[in-house]
Design a protein around this motif. Structure first.
Motif, PDB file in Angstrom:
ATOM      1  N   ALA A  55       0.827  -1.208   0.000  1.00 23.99           N
ATOM      2  CA  ALA A  55       0.000   0.000   0.000  1.00 23.99           C
ATOM      3  C   ALA A  55       0.861   1.259   0.000  1.00 23.99           C
ATOM      4  O   ALA A  55       0.588   2.222  -0.734  1.00 23.99           O
ATOM      5  CB  ALA A  55      -0.930  -0.017   1.206  1.00 23.99           C
ATOM      6  N   LEU A  56       1.917   1.284   0.827  1.00 23.21           N
ATOM      7  CA  LEU A  56       2.757   2.472   0.884  1.00 23.21           C
ATOM      8  C   LEU A  56       3.560   2.640  -0.404  1.00 23.21           C
ATOM      9  O   LEU A  56       3.756   3.767  -0.878  1.00 23.21           O
ATOM     10  CB  LEU A  56       3.692   2.392   2.087  1.00 23.21           C
ATOM     11  N   ALA A  57       4.000   1.534  -0.996  1.00 23.83           N
ATOM     12  CA  ALA A  57       4.715   1.619  -2.273  1.00 23.83           C
ATOM     13  C   ALA A  57       3.819   2.219  -3.352  1.00 23.83           C
ATOM     14  O   ALA A  57       4.253   3.044  -4.166  1.00 23.83           O
ATOM     15  CB  ALA A  57       5.208   0.232  -2.694  1.00 23.83           C
ATOM     16  N   ARG A  58       2.552   1.817  -3.362  1.00 22.49           N
ATOM     17  CA  ARG A  58       1.603   2.360  -4.334  1.00 22.49           C
ATOM     18  C   ARG A  58       1.387   3.856  -4.104  1.00 22.49           C
ATOM     19  O   ARG A  58       1.342   4.646  -5.044  1.00 22.49           O
ATOM     20  CB  ARG A  58       0.283   1.597  -4.247  1.00 22.49           C
ATOM     21  N   GLU A  59       1.288   4.249  -2.851  1.00 26.27           N
ATOM     22  CA  GLU A  59       1.075   5.657  -2.519  1.00 26.27           C
ATOM     23  C   GLU A  59       2.270   6.513  -2.929  1.00 26.27           C
ATOM     24  O   GLU A  59       2.113   7.630  -3.420  1.00 26.27           O
ATOM     25  CB  GLU A  59       0.819   5.796  -1.020  1.00 26.27           C
ATOM     26  N   LEU A  60       3.503   5.981  -2.718  1.00 29.12           N
ATOM     27  CA  LEU A  60       4.714   6.746  -3.013  1.00 29.12           C
ATOM     28  C   LEU A  60       5.182   6.600  -4.452  1.00 29.12           C
ATOM     29  O   LEU A  60       6.073   7.330  -4.889  1.00 29.12           O
ATOM     30  CB  LEU A  60       5.842   6.317  -2.065  1.00 29.12           C
TER      31      LEU A  60
END
Length: 480
Positions: A55-60
């Motif tokens: 999820a954080l990789a997608r956000e960043l």
């Protein structure tokens, strides 16, 4: 809503991270730095759940492996805590003073330390964890009929499967005769130390500790209601003559805490003669010994040194504390204690009051790793890797810091004690921090006496390139 008013973290919302522009290091370190800034300024509070790596990789807009590397870096440094099947959380036990809202360093601030390399206190490399074997064992534990039926569940001492496996492991690997009934499994050695002192001492009594020594152990002892008294160490570990003098002056001292295998933080090993003197003194004075054997597996050369617990008289109250976190990863919180039955019963009662039971599936999985030999194979592999890293660090220090710092090559462990020659360790640490290298100076390990002018260089979590760069920064930062 500004950043200060935003909820700590809501799994339904993305986690917005602000990374410094112009960061010239690896991207995963920029992400790690952004998370630590949010922790220190109070936006992410102890216990806050972080988003999953995907999820954080997608956000960043970065690769998932980059976020995973950032999380692993923060797990190693102690900022984060991972719980299998639950997620990654901000650590509950951050060092005192870190949770103050501080100004966020800006790129224009010439004195603001940059995130970068760090010599830890001796943390292992989480990248070496036998994750596939552990995942298989964990899955089998969750699906086992015994676990689903609820059997072997709820004992404050821990699952019988892990206690039985540990008893065999300690007997074979360390010469310690351990009945499973006298073992207690804890969520890390920190909990085991707290329970040990809670069982061995009454509130207001005193425990003697090594100085320099392990501050987190001191905090555990104080939290259990004990006072802490320092006893100096030298090149052979805890000074027995100084301990005898302290015991004669203060009858309230009812326990002694020692790290004889690799003294923390100096890494020296207590010799056989001094070990026998310590056992004789403890028995004569009627005090409880608490032996913290936190990294026994990492002995690189020389004959194996058995714990005090392997040769202590049967009538001597000795609590032996160990950890599997150092063997695997700081994120896997699992420690244990071996104690005489009366003490163990009191430890189990105190544990039940604050934490009714441990993580049964994890304990069952680790029991399987021990029985199948996977843990032993991992230990042998890790020893080879860490010995090579120790030797590289020693060679580079000898090459770049000759005449400015000295050290004795430790026979084992995951850290090296570097003594400054005529220089302030604090000033040196500040200069290195401005260049992107975090150091742990001697003042971190002082209790009552003067701070040693030295550094504890935990190297195990650094690869060869990082070790070389860290020594380069260390050499360039020598104060005048």
């Amino acid at each position: 809503m500004n950043d200060w008013d935003r909820p700590v973290f809501d799994m339904r919302e993305p986690l917005a991270l602000e990374m410094e522009p112009g960061h010239d290091g690896p991207l995963f370190l920029a992400i790690a730095e952004a998370i630590t800034r949010d922790i220190t300024r109070g936006r992410l509070k102890p216990g806050a759940r972080l988003p999953g790596t995907r999820a954080l990789a997608r956000e960043l807009g970065v690769h998932r492996n980059t976020v995973d590397a950032a999380y692993q870096e923060l797990l190693t440094q102690g900022w984060l805590h991972a719980e299998p099947a639950r997620g990654t959380f901000v650590a509950q036990d951050l060092p005192q003073g870190m949770l103050v809202r501080r100004p966020v360093p800006t790129p224009m601030d010439p004195v603001a330390p940059r995130a970068g390399l760090a010599f830890s206190d001796g943390a292992p490399d989480p990248k070496l964890v036998p994750d596939k074997a552990l995942a298989r064992a964990f899955r089998r534990a969750l699906l086992s009929p015994v676990f689903r039926a609820g059997a072997d569940y709820g004992d404050a001492r821990g699952t019988s499967s892990l206690r039985e496996a540990l008893a065999g492991y300690l007997a074979t690997d360390r010469g310690v005769v351990a009945e499973p009934s006298r073992l207690l499994i804890a969520r890390g050695s920190q909990m085991a130390l707290f329970l040990a002192v809670r069982a061995a001492l009454s509130p207001g009594e005193v425990i003697a500790v090594e100085e320099p020594g392990y501050p987190l152990a001191w905090e555990a002892f104080r939290a259990a209601g004990a006072e802490v008294r320092g006893v100096p160490v030298d090149g052979g570990g805890l000074r027995i003559d100084a301990l005898e003098a302290v015991l004669a002056r203060d009858p309230r001292i009812r326990a002694v805490y020692v790290t004889p295998h690799h003294q923390y933080p100096t890494t020296v090993t207590m010799g056989a003669a001094r070990r026998l003197q310590l056992l004789e003194l403890a028995q004569r004075q009627g005090v409880t010994l608490i032996e913290d054997d936190y990294d026994h597996e990492y002995r690189f050369e020389g004959r194996p040194v058995l714990p005090l617990a392997a040769r202590a008289p049967e009538d001597l109250p000795l609590i032996y504390v160990g950890s599997l976190s150092k063997l695997l990863s700081p994120g896997i919180r699992l420690g244990y204690a071996l104690a005489p039955e009366p003490l163990l019963t009191r430890m189990a009662e105190a544990r039940a009051a604050i934490d009714r039971q441990g993580d049964a599936p994890l304990e069952a999985a680790l029991a399987e790793l021990i029985r199948d030999g996977d843990l032993g194979r991992h230990a042998r592999k890790a020893r080879r890797v860490y010995r090579a890293r120790r030797d590289l660090l020693a060679a580079l220090l000898g090459e770049h810091l000759a005449g400015r710092a000295t050290f004795d090559l430790p026979a084992g462990g995951l850290a090296l004690w570097l003594r400054c020659e005529g220089r302030s360790a604090d000033d040196w640490a500040k200069a290195a921090g401005q260049a992107g290298l975090t150091l742990l100076p001697g003042m971190r390990f002082a209790l009552e006496g003067p701070a040693p002018q030295a550094f504890r260089l935990g190297y195990a979590a650094l690869d060869e390139g990082q070790i070389a760069r860290a020594v380069e920064i260390l050499a360039q930062s020598v104060p005048g």
